[in-house]
Design a protein around this motif. Structure first.
Motif, PDB file in Angstrom:
ATOM      1  N   PRO A  84       6.404  -9.425   3.582  1.00  0.00           N
ATOM      2  CA  PRO A  84       7.681  -8.920   2.946  1.00  0.00           C
ATOM      3  C   PRO A  84       7.756  -7.098   3.094  1.00  0.00           C
ATOM      4  O   PRO A  84       6.381  -6.950   4.446  1.00  0.00           O
ATOM      5  CB  PRO A  84       6.593  -8.280   1.902  1.00  0.00           C
ATOM      6  CG  PRO A  84       5.070  -9.009   1.538  1.00  0.00           C
ATOM      7  CD  PRO A  84       5.308  -9.595   2.625  1.00  0.00           C
ATOM      8  N   GLN A  85       8.535  -6.712   3.642  1.00  0.00           N
ATOM      9  CA  GLN A  85       9.218  -5.467   3.331  1.00  0.00           C
ATOM     10  C   GLN A  85       8.809  -4.141   2.807  1.00  0.00           C
ATOM     11  O   GLN A  85       9.553  -4.644   1.538  1.00  0.00           O
ATOM     12  CB  GLN A  85      10.458  -4.863   3.863  1.00  0.00           C
ATOM     13  CG  GLN A  85      11.270  -5.648   5.369  1.00  0.00           C
ATOM     14  CD  GLN A  85      10.867  -4.717   6.054  1.00  0.00           C
ATOM     15  OE1 GLN A  85      10.227  -4.077   6.753  1.00  0.00           O
ATOM     16  NE2 GLN A  85      10.543  -5.774   7.836  1.00  0.00           N
ATOM     17  N   PRO A  86       7.764  -3.106   2.753  1.00  0.00           N
ATOM     18  CA  PRO A  86       7.056  -2.811   2.000  1.00  0.00           C
ATOM     19  C   PRO A  86       8.784  -1.200   1.665  1.00  0.00           C
ATOM     20  O   PRO A  86       9.634  -0.914   3.103  1.00  0.00           O
ATOM     21  CB  PRO A  86       5.685  -1.589   3.012  1.00  0.00           C
ATOM     22  CG  PRO A  86       6.321  -1.900   4.313  1.00  0.00           C
ATOM     23  CD  PRO A  86       7.605  -3.548   4.624  1.00  0.00           C
ATOM     24  N   ALA A  87       8.784  -0.322   1.229  1.00  0.00           N
ATOM     25  CA  ALA A  87       8.970   0.760   0.514  1.00  0.00           C
ATOM     26  C   ALA A  87       9.327   1.865   1.714  1.00  0.00           C
ATOM     27  O   ALA A  87       7.733   1.699   2.438  1.00  0.00           O
ATOM     28  CB  ALA A  87       8.827   1.003  -0.489  1.00  0.00           C
ATOM     29  N   GLU A  88      10.280   2.594   2.606  1.00  0.00           N
ATOM     30  CA  GLU A  88      10.058   3.398   3.773  1.00  0.00           C
ATOM     31  C   GLU A  88       8.763   4.292   2.792  1.00  0.00           C
ATOM     32  O   GLU A  88       8.601   5.022   2.521  1.00  0.00           O
ATOM     33  CB  GLU A  88      11.185   3.870   3.567  1.00  0.00           C
ATOM     34  CG  GLU A  88      11.251   5.083   4.764  1.00  0.00           C
ATOM     35  CD  GLU A  88      12.728   5.820   4.792  1.00  0.00           C
ATOM     36  OE1 GLU A  88      13.211   6.458   5.466  1.00  0.00           O
ATOM     37  OE2 GLU A  88      13.647   5.270   4.200  1.00  0.00           O
ATOM     38  N   GLY A  89       8.066   4.564   4.248  1.00  0.00           N
ATOM     39  CA  GLY A  89       6.618   5.051   3.884  1.00  0.00           C
ATOM     40  C   GLY A  89       5.738   4.769   3.308  1.00  0.00           C
ATOM     41  O   GLY A  89       4.558   5.239   3.284  1.00  0.00           O
ATOM     42  N   ASP A  90       5.917   3.604   2.984  1.00  0.00           N
ATOM     43  CA  ASP A  90       4.259   2.387   2.021  1.00  0.00           C
ATOM     44  C   ASP A  90       3.967   1.745   3.484  1.00  0.00           C
ATOM     45  O   ASP A  90       5.117   1.728   4.974  1.00  0.00           O
ATOM     46  CB  ASP A  90       5.042   1.949   1.117  1.00  0.00           C
ATOM     47  CG  ASP A  90       5.463   2.583  -0.380  1.00  0.00           C
ATOM     48  OD1 ASP A  90       4.994   3.907   0.118  1.00  0.00           O
ATOM     49  OD2 ASP A  90       5.548   2.981  -0.600  1.00  0.00           O
ATOM     50  N   PHE A  91       3.500   1.061   3.387  1.00  0.00           N
ATOM     51  CA  PHE A  91       2.798  -0.104   4.047  1.00  0.00           C
ATOM     52  C   PHE A  91       2.203  -1.132   2.989  1.00  0.00           C
ATOM     53  O   PHE A  91       2.567  -1.214   2.386  1.00  0.00           O
ATOM     54  CB  PHE A  91       1.430  -0.147   4.827  1.00  0.00           C
ATOM     55  CG  PHE A  91       1.099   1.396   5.722  1.00  0.00           C
ATOM     56  CD1 PHE A  91       1.915   1.252   7.423  1.00  0.00           C
ATOM     57  CD2 PHE A  91       1.638   3.089   5.208  1.00  0.00           C
ATOM     58  CE1 PHE A  91       2.352   2.441   7.905  1.00  0.00           C
ATOM     59  CE2 PHE A  91       1.547   4.607   5.890  1.00  0.00           C
ATOM     60  CZ  PHE A  91       1.983   4.021   7.506  1.00  0.00           C
ATOM     61  N   VAL A  92       2.512  -2.641   4.186  1.00  0.00           N
ATOM     62  CA  VAL A  92       1.606  -4.016   3.651  1.00  0.00           C
ATOM     63  C   VAL A  92       0.962  -4.822   4.606  1.00  0.00           C
ATOM     64  O   VAL A  92       0.984  -4.456   5.618  1.00  0.00           O
ATOM     65  CB  VAL A  92       3.006  -4.632   3.652  1.00  0.00           C
ATOM     66  CG1 VAL A  92       3.727  -5.038   5.006  1.00  0.00           C
ATOM     67  CG2 VAL A  92       2.651  -6.476   2.902  1.00  0.00           C
TER      68      VAL A  92
ATOM     69  N   LEU B 269       0.070  -1.427   0.119  1.00  0.00           N
ATOM     70  CA  LEU B 269      -0.082   0.299  -0.074  1.00  0.00           C
ATOM     71  C   LEU B 269       1.142   1.423  -0.123  1.00  0.00           C
ATOM     72  O   LEU B 269       1.806   1.375   0.688  1.00  0.00           O
ATOM     73  CB  LEU B 269      -1.034  -0.041   1.642  1.00  0.00           C
ATOM     74  CG  LEU B 269      -1.906  -1.228   1.761  1.00  0.00           C
ATOM     75  CD1 LEU B 269      -2.447  -0.506   2.638  1.00  0.00           C
ATOM     76  CD2 LEU B 269      -3.401  -0.728   0.373  1.00  0.00           C
ATOM     77  N   ASP B 270       0.490   1.817  -1.111  1.00  0.00           N
ATOM     78  CA  ASP B 270       1.481   3.424  -0.703  1.00  0.00           C
ATOM     79  C   ASP B 270       0.832   4.692   0.496  1.00  0.00           C
ATOM     80  O   ASP B 270       0.010   4.651   0.386  1.00  0.00           O
ATOM     81  CB  ASP B 270       0.670   3.939  -2.025  1.00  0.00           C
ATOM     82  CG  ASP B 270       1.798   5.473  -2.234  1.00  0.00           C
ATOM     83  OD1 ASP B 270       1.602   6.599  -1.925  1.00  0.00           O
ATOM     84  OD2 ASP B 270       2.802   5.477  -2.882  1.00  0.00           O
ATOM     85  N   GLY B 271       1.806   4.886   0.761  1.00  0.00           N
ATOM     86  CA  GLY B 271       1.484   5.335   1.868  1.00  0.00           C
ATOM     87  C   GLY B 271       0.329   6.936   1.772  1.00  0.00           C
ATOM     88  O   GLY B 271      -0.224   7.054   2.784  1.00  0.00           O
ATOM     89  N   ASP B 272       0.936   7.669   1.324  1.00  0.00           N
ATOM     90  CA  ASP B 272      -0.785   8.367   0.732  1.00  0.00           C
ATOM     91  C   ASP B 272      -1.415   7.694   0.601  1.00  0.00           C
ATOM     92  O   ASP B 272      -3.250   8.441   1.391  1.00  0.00           O
ATOM     93  CB  ASP B 272       0.027   9.002  -0.324  1.00  0.00           C
ATOM     94  CG  ASP B 272       0.899   9.816  -0.346  1.00  0.00           C
ATOM     95  OD1 ASP B 272       1.655  10.411   0.804  1.00  0.00           O
ATOM     96  OD2 ASP B 272       2.118  10.164  -1.542  1.00  0.00           O
TER      97      ASP B 272
END
Length: 319
Positions: A77-85, A43-46
């Motif tokens: 899995p690890q999401p990108a910084e600022g994002d979620f999973v 999921l995108d953080g925004d």
């Protein structure tokens, strides 16, 4: 269309009860978003911050229904910084590859179905009688005899001689319309060309599906109707109505003789219902008070008083 899956124990799970209704509502919206866009739980953080408030997001992170960058869950899995999973998303939901493969398979099935329907519409009538109707009507080559009989013309409403409707003027005085032309050279029961149900597409030859499929009223079908129902049904008029109906609607049937038989049975039932007299008392209305006969006449008190005076006068005269 893909679906975001929740098991039947989701509503009572300890994490759900601890997160509360508001945070769980945000979680469901996020899960639907991930499924619609085939992100496999990422999921995108925004997007997350636009769907829920800060406190609701922290509740989901605290109970472990959502993970942010740097989480310690070994299964996710690890999401990108600022994002979620979403936690354990792929344990309950299909991956992007599985959904795309299912969609491709469905697309191929639909294309095969459309191609088969197109071939059925364009295929000429089949001269081989279907097993479902074999033995239902004896094939005595009646249609061939009619085509070669100079006495048979379209002006006789699809029969030899005059029909009841032609010789007896009805409510409108209009004779029955003619049956389909006998020049198509197809079998009485049609064939695979009559096999697709639903509304048929407009044909380039301008013919209705029932005409193209070659429906024909054979002598065997006429004998069946007369032996089964006798004079109750006007076979020619009912058949003309049957043909006009399917010409107008453009619908097709797997077996035209079976559809015709059902039409004749319905007409016979309606004719019998019209001939039955109404039940006794069917048109009587209940009267106030529940009485079935006319009300008794009211007694006149004036007449009684006059009769008494006459009796007194008669007695005085006698004394």
């Amino acid at each position: 269309m893909a679906w975001f899956a929740l098991d039947d124990g989701f509503d009572t799970h300890p994490k759900v009860r601890k997160a509360g209704n508001a945070a769980v509502g945000v979680f469901v919206r996020l899960g639907v978003h991930a499924t619609r866009h085939l992100t496999e739980g990422h999921l995108d953080g925004d997007i997350v911050r636009s769907y829920g408030t800060g406190p609701n997001i922290r509740k989901l992170l605290t109970v472990g229904m959502l993970h942010e960058h740097g989480h310690a869950c070994p299964r996710c899995p690890q999401p990108a910084e600022g994002d979620f999973v979403i936690h354990d998303y792929l344990d309950y939901n299909k991956s992007r590859a599985q959904i795309e493969a299912a969609r491709e398979a469905a697309r191929k099935r639909q294309n095969r179905g459309r191609e088969n329907a197109r071939r059925n519409r364009n295929q000429p009538g089949n001269d081989v009688e279907s097993p479902a109707n074999r033995g239902r009507f004896e094939d005595d080559s009646a249609s061939n005899r009619r085509r070669n009989d100079p006495q048979f013309e379209d002006t006789t409403a699809g029969q030899e001689g005059m029909s009841h409707r032609d010789t007896h003027e009805g409510a409108t005085g209009v004779p029955s319309p003619p049956l389909p032309s006998q020049n198509y050279g197809v079998a009485d029961v049609g064939g695979e060309g009559a096999g697709s149900e639903g509304l048929a597409q407009e044909r380039p030859d301008g013919l209705a599906p029932i005409d193209t499929d070659g429906f024909t009223l054979t002598d065997a079908m006429r004998r069946w109707a007369l032996q089964t129902f006798g004079p109750t049904v006007d076979v020619d008029h009912s058949t003309a109505q049957f043909v006009s109906h399917y010409r107008a609607t453009g619908a097709r049937r797997k077996s035209w003789p079976d559809a015709w038989q059902k039409w004749i049975r319905d007409d016979a039932k309606r004719a019998r219902d019209r001939q039955q007299p109404p039940a006794q008392g069917a048109f009587l209305l209940p009267l106030p008070g529940g009485g079935q006969g006319p009300p008794a006449p009211r007694r006149s008190t004036t007449d009684e008083r006059v009769a008494g005076w006459l009796a007194l006068a008669s007695g005085d005269d006698q004394t």
